[in-house]
Design a protein around this motif. Sequence first.
Motif, short mmCIF file in Angstrom:
data_model
loop_
_atom_site.label_atom_id
_atom_site.label_comp_id
_atom_site.label_asym_id
_atom_site.label_seq_id
_atom_site.Cartn_x
_atom_site.Cartn_y
_atom_site.Cartn_z
N ALA A 72 39.83 79.41 21.01
CA ALA A 72 40.84 78.39 20.74
C ALA A 72 40.25 77.00 20.55
O ALA A 72 40.94 76.08 20.10
CB ALA A 72 41.87 78.36 21.86
N GLN A 130 46.49 77.55 17.78
CA GLN A 130 46.16 78.16 19.08
C GLN A 130 47.22 79.19 19.44
O GLN A 130 46.89 80.32 19.83
CB GLN A 130 46.09 77.10 20.18
N VAL A 131 48.48 78.81 19.32
CA VAL A 131 49.58 79.73 19.64
C VAL A 131 49.56 80.92 18.68
O VAL A 131 49.70 82.07 19.11
CB VAL A 131 50.94 78.99 19.60
N MET A 175 46.77 83.27 19.70
CA MET A 175 47.10 84.02 20.91
C MET A 175 48.15 85.09 20.62
O MET A 175 48.07 86.20 21.16
CB MET A 175 47.58 83.07 22.01
N LYS A 176 49.11 84.80 19.75
CA LYS A 176 50.09 85.82 19.37
C LYS A 176 49.42 86.96 18.61
O LYS A 176 49.75 88.13 18.82
CB LYS A 176 51.21 85.20 18.54
N LEU A 195 46.27 87.90 18.93
CA LEU A 195 45.54 88.67 19.93
C LEU A 195 46.49 89.53 20.75
O LEU A 195 46.17 90.67 21.08
CB LEU A 195 44.73 87.73 20.83
N GLY A 196 47.68 89.01 21.05
CA GLY A 196 48.68 89.79 21.77
C GLY A 196 49.10 91.02 20.99
O GLY A 196 49.28 92.11 21.56
N VAL A 219 39.02 80.86 27.96
CA VAL A 219 39.77 79.69 27.53
C VAL A 219 39.72 78.67 28.67
O VAL A 219 39.63 79.03 29.83
CB VAL A 219 41.24 79.99 27.17
N LEU A 223 47.72 77.99 28.37
CA LEU A 223 47.61 79.00 27.32
C LEU A 223 47.28 80.36 27.94
O LEU A 223 47.89 81.37 27.59
CB LEU A 223 46.50 78.58 26.34
N ALA A 224 46.35 80.37 28.88
CA ALA A 224 45.98 81.61 29.56
C ALA A 224 47.17 82.19 30.32
O ALA A 224 47.46 83.39 30.23
CB ALA A 224 44.80 81.38 30.50
N TYR A 274 49.81 83.78 27.88
CA TYR A 274 49.49 84.91 27.01
C TYR A 274 48.61 85.99 27.63
O TYR A 274 48.51 87.07 27.06
CB TYR A 274 48.82 84.40 25.72
N CYS A 275 47.97 85.73 28.74
CA CYS A 275 47.02 86.71 29.29
C CYS A 275 47.67 87.55 30.38
O CYS A 275 48.46 87.06 31.17
CB CYS A 275 45.79 85.99 29.83
#
Length: 185
Positions: free
Chosen positions: A131, A139-140, A143-144, A146-147, A160, A165-166, A169-170
């Motif tokens: 990111a 960034q969002v 992450m989406k 990667l999701g 990260v 953010l973590a 999404y994590c």
Amino acid sequence: GCNGAGKTTLMRALAGLQPIDSGSMSINGLNPVNEPVQLAKTMAYLPQQRIVHWALPVSDVVMLGRMPHQRGLYPPNKQDHAVVQRVMAEMDITEFAARTFHTLSGGEQARVLIARALAQEPTVLIADEPANGLDPAHQVAMMKTLGRIVEGGCTVLLSVHDLNLAARYCDRIIMLDQGGIYQDG
């Protein structure tokens, strides 16, 4: 973890790029050091540094992610091209396809390298601070993306510094300090 906590060292070791002092490790049953070709078909590693040594068009940089799936020096096939087009669209870089990598901004380069890793179609993706340099919207979006690949069965290990953010999404967060686990949850 803070800078120097051991995040990059851990990721480089898992990718087979850094020796370990003791013990053993495997990814999907493969030893990163002894089975690099097989590992390249299942694992993608995205380092912090955004280095591409040649003045390649963006589409060729992303196509490099397909190399583990290609036979020798045969040209990319229809599936390779389809995968590259799909991941370039996912990372919002299709408009850059003909531009050389070095003409892009740092954030644009980051998205190209993420697309290259995704083009590998890995079952494990190790991404070291992907990111960094991305604007908040990208960034969002990253992450989406990667999701979505996690939902598709891929394991993603990423570092990260943005705890918000973590947290958003994590599934699991491990905080490192001085080479060891500080918190895990």
